[in-house]
Design a protein around this motif. Structure first.
Motif, PDB file in Angstrom:
ATOM      1  N   ASN A  97       0.824  -1.206   0.000  1.00 15.82           N
ATOM      2  CA  ASN A  97       0.000   0.000   0.000  1.00 15.82           C
ATOM      3  C   ASN A  97       0.862   1.262   0.000  1.00 15.82           C
ATOM      4  O   ASN A  97       0.381   2.337  -0.338  1.00 15.82           O
ATOM      5  N   ARG A  98       2.124   1.127   0.362  1.00 17.56           N
ATOM      6  CA  ARG A  98       3.046   2.266   0.356  1.00 17.56           C
ATOM      7  C   ARG A  98       3.850   2.352  -0.942  1.00 17.56           C
ATOM      8  O   ARG A  98       4.693   3.220  -1.101  1.00 17.56           O
ATOM      9  N   HIS A  99       3.599   1.416  -1.848  1.00 14.10           N
ATOM     10  CA  HIS A  99       4.216   1.441  -3.189  1.00 14.10           C
ATOM     11  C   HIS A  99       5.742   1.484  -3.143  1.00 14.10           C
ATOM     12  O   HIS A  99       6.370   2.248  -3.868  1.00 14.10           O
ATOM     13  N   ILE A 100       6.328   0.661  -2.287  1.00 14.53           N
ATOM     14  CA  ILE A 100       7.786   0.590  -2.222  1.00 14.53           C
ATOM     15  C   ILE A 100       8.235  -0.763  -2.760  1.00 14.53           C
ATOM     16  O   ILE A 100       7.500  -1.753  -2.672  1.00 14.53           O
ATOM     17  N   PRO A 101       9.428  -0.841  -3.332  1.00 16.78           N
ATOM     18  CA  PRO A 101       9.931  -2.130  -3.813  1.00 16.78           C
ATOM     19  C   PRO A 101      10.033  -3.131  -2.667  1.00 16.78           C
ATOM     20  O   PRO A 101      10.464  -2.786  -1.555  1.00 16.78           O
ATOM     21  N   ALA A 102       9.624  -4.356  -2.927  1.00 16.13           N
ATOM     22  CA  ALA A 102       9.672  -5.414  -1.928  1.00 16.13           C
ATOM     23  C   ALA A 102       9.988  -6.742  -2.597  1.00 16.13           C
ATOM     24  O   ALA A 102       9.484  -7.042  -3.679  1.00 16.13           O
ATOM     25  N   GLU A 103      10.833  -7.512  -1.948  1.00 10.88           N
ATOM     26  CA  GLU A 103      11.130  -8.880  -2.376  1.00 10.88           C
ATOM     27  C   GLU A 103      10.351  -9.808  -1.451  1.00 10.88           C
ATOM     28  O   GLU A 103      10.524  -9.768  -0.231  1.00 10.88           O
ATOM     29  N   ILE A 104       9.491 -10.641  -2.021  1.00 10.95           N
ATOM     30  CA  ILE A 104       8.604 -11.476  -1.227  1.00 10.95           C
ATOM     31  C   ILE A 104       9.090 -12.918  -1.263  1.00 10.95           C
ATOM     32  O   ILE A 104       9.188 -13.528  -2.323  1.00 10.95           O
ATOM     33  N   GLY A 105       9.398 -13.443  -0.084  1.00  9.70           N
ATOM     34  CA  GLY A 105       9.792 -14.841   0.064  1.00  9.70           C
ATOM     35  C   GLY A 105       8.668 -15.622   0.713  1.00  9.70           C
ATOM     36  O   GLY A 105       7.619 -15.076   1.059  1.00  9.70           O
ATOM     37  N   ALA A 106       8.882 -16.915   0.908  1.00  7.39           N
ATOM     38  CA  ALA A 106       7.861 -17.776   1.502  1.00  7.39           C
ATOM     39  C   ALA A 106       7.577 -17.410   2.954  1.00  7.39           C
ATOM     40  O   ALA A 106       6.432 -17.489   3.402  1.00  7.39           O
ATOM     41  N   GLU A 107       8.619 -16.988   3.700  1.00 11.43           N
ATOM     42  CA  GLU A 107       8.430 -16.715   5.115  1.00 11.43           C
ATOM     43  C   GLU A 107       8.901 -15.332   5.548  1.00 11.43           C
ATOM     44  O   GLU A 107       8.890 -15.014   6.730  1.00 11.43           O
ATOM     45  N   ALA A 108       9.331 -14.515   4.568  1.00 18.49           N
ATOM     46  CA  ALA A 108       9.821 -13.175   4.903  1.00 18.49           C
ATOM     47  C   ALA A 108       9.652 -12.259   3.693  1.00 18.49           C
ATOM     48  O   ALA A 108       9.459 -12.716   2.567  1.00 18.49           O
ATOM     49  N   VAL A 109       9.731 -10.969   3.963  1.00 18.02           N
ATOM     50  CA  VAL A 109       9.700  -9.933   2.928  1.00 18.02           C
ATOM     51  C   VAL A 109      10.901  -9.033   3.203  1.00 18.02           C
ATOM     52  O   VAL A 109      11.207  -8.746   4.365  1.00 18.02           O
ATOM     53  N   TRP A 110      11.567  -8.589   2.132  1.00 23.17           N
ATOM     54  CA  TRP A 110      12.704  -7.697   2.293  1.00 23.17           C
ATOM     55  C   TRP A 110      12.384  -6.364   1.635  1.00 23.17           C
ATOM     56  O   TRP A 110      11.869  -6.330   0.509  1.00 23.17           O
ATOM     57  N   ILE A 111      12.673  -5.290   2.359  1.00 15.20           N
ATOM     58  CA  ILE A 111      12.474  -3.929   1.862  1.00 15.20           C
ATOM     59  C   ILE A 111      13.717  -3.110   2.219  1.00 15.20           C
ATOM     60  O   ILE A 111      14.513  -3.514   3.075  1.00 15.20           O
ATOM     61  N   ALA A 112      13.862  -1.956   1.576  1.00 11.44           N
ATOM     62  CA  ALA A 112      14.974  -1.065   1.919  1.00 11.44           C
ATOM     63  C   ALA A 112      14.829  -0.620   3.366  1.00 11.44           C
ATOM     64  O   ALA A 112      13.713  -0.459   3.875  1.00 11.44           O
ATOM     65  N   GLN A 113      15.973  -0.406   4.029  1.00  8.99           N
ATOM     66  CA  GLN A 113      15.923   0.042   5.418  1.00  8.99           C
ATOM     67  C   GLN A 113      15.212   1.387   5.519  1.00  8.99           C
ATOM     68  O   GLN A 113      15.500   2.302   4.760  1.00  8.99           O
ATOM     69  N   ASP A 114      14.272   1.454   6.424  1.00 14.62           N
ATOM     70  CA  ASP A 114      13.490   2.664   6.643  1.00 14.62           C
ATOM     71  C   ASP A 114      12.918   2.570   8.058  1.00 14.62           C
ATOM     72  O   ASP A 114      12.124   1.661   8.335  1.00 14.62           O
ATOM     73  N   HIS A 115      13.317   3.481   8.936  1.00 16.16           N
ATOM     74  CA  HIS A 115      12.891   3.377  10.336  1.00 16.16           C
ATOM     75  C   HIS A 115      11.372   3.550  10.499  1.00 16.16           C
ATOM     76  O   HIS A 115      10.770   2.957  11.380  1.00 16.16           O
ATOM     77  N   VAL A 116      10.744   4.342   9.640  1.00 18.74           N
ATOM     78  CA  VAL A 116       9.294   4.538   9.726  1.00 18.74           C
ATOM     79  C   VAL A 116       8.564   3.239   9.391  1.00 18.74           C
ATOM     80  O   VAL A 116       7.638   2.823  10.100  1.00 18.74           O
ATOM     81  N   LEU A 117       9.003   2.558   8.314  1.00 16.53           N
ATOM     82  CA  LEU A 117       8.376   1.287   7.945  1.00 16.53           C
ATOM     83  C   LEU A 117       8.682   0.200   8.966  1.00 16.53           C
ATOM     84  O   LEU A 117       7.829  -0.647   9.251  1.00 16.53           O
ATOM     85  N   ALA A 118       9.877   0.228   9.557  1.00 19.79           N
ATOM     86  CA  ALA A 118      10.216  -0.745  10.598  1.00 19.79           C
ATOM     87  C   ALA A 118       9.256  -0.601  11.779  1.00 19.79           C
ATOM     88  O   ALA A 118       8.745  -1.597  12.309  1.00 19.79           O
ATOM     89  N   GLU A 119       8.981   0.628  12.179  1.00 26.16           N
ATOM     90  CA  GLU A 119       8.045   0.864  13.287  1.00 26.16           C
ATOM     91  C   GLU A 119       6.628   0.453  12.922  1.00 26.16           C
ATOM     92  O   GLU A 119       5.896  -0.096  13.751  1.00 26.16           O
ATOM     93  N   MET A 120       6.220   0.697  11.666  1.00 33.45           N
ATOM     94  CA  MET A 120       4.895   0.279  11.214  1.00 33.45           C
ATOM     95  C   MET A 120       4.771  -1.239  11.333  1.00 33.45           C
ATOM     96  O   MET A 120       3.782  -1.754  11.869  1.00 33.45           O
ATOM     97  N   VAL A 121       5.788  -1.960  10.825  1.00 34.49           N
ATOM     98  CA  VAL A 121       5.772  -3.427  10.866  1.00 34.49           C
ATOM     99  C   VAL A 121       5.686  -3.916  12.310  1.00 34.49           C
ATOM    100  O   VAL A 121       4.873  -4.790  12.637  1.00 34.49           O
TER     101      VAL A 121
END
Length: 168
Positions: A97-121
């Motif tokens: 929903n934030r339209h950022i690049p994401a790599e989706i795995g079976a048990e994890a998702v990887w995104i660029a480091q971002d403290h705001v998104l880390a807190e959201m998660v």
């Protein structure tokens, strides 16, 4: 200056003399025209007909037929995990929903480091831990899966060996 005007995708790479490699982060792997220098010193002009996303394991074809290997550089990312499959799906929805690049795995998702998104998660019950690894985000629905045309350049099956590359 010698030019690279074609890309051979990693799943289509059958043979050729690999003379050098370029190590590029996610942003640097989306290119059309730029002067490049391989790790071994090979200087060339990347000169593609259109902007293309280069994937880890692809090869750039030089004018003389030699190949330059493309390697995804390690990047500082957040590894996002959740306590259940449903919770991970919810996190993927919020990240998307934030339209950022994401790599989706079976048990994890990887995104660029971002403290705001880390807190959201974390606020949504997931974990967001810093990691350093190659970033291979999804290409997007409007990019044909990878965001690039497939130039296979040969008519044989794809059950052949590939040059080794790291996945650490």
């Amino acid at each position: 200056m010698i030019r690279a005007t074609r890309v051979i995708r990693r799943d289509a790479l059958a043979s050729g003399e690999i003379v050098d490699r370029v190590v590029l982060d996610h942003g640097e792997r989306h290119r059309r025209r730029i002067a490049m220098r391989g790790v071994g010193g090979t200087a060339f002009l990347l000169d593609l007909a259109q902007a293309t996303v280069l994937d880890d394991g692809d090869a750039l074809v030089l004018d003389d037929g030699r190949l330059v290997w493309v390697e995804a550089a390690p990047e500082k990312l957040l590894e996002v995990r959740a306590p259940s499959d449903h919770a991970l799906k919810r996190l993927i929805w919020h990240i998307g929903n934030r339209h950022i690049p994401a790599e989706i795995g079976a048990e994890a998702v990887w995104i660029a480091q971002d403290h705001v998104l880390a807190e959201m998660v974390r606020g949504l019950g997931g974990s967001a831990e810093p990691v350093e690894r190659p970033f291979r985000p999804e290409g997007g629905a409007y990019q044909g899966g990878h965001g690039h045309p497939h130039d296979h350049g040969h008519g044989h099956s794809h059950d052949h060996a590939h040059p080794p590359h790291r996945h650490d």
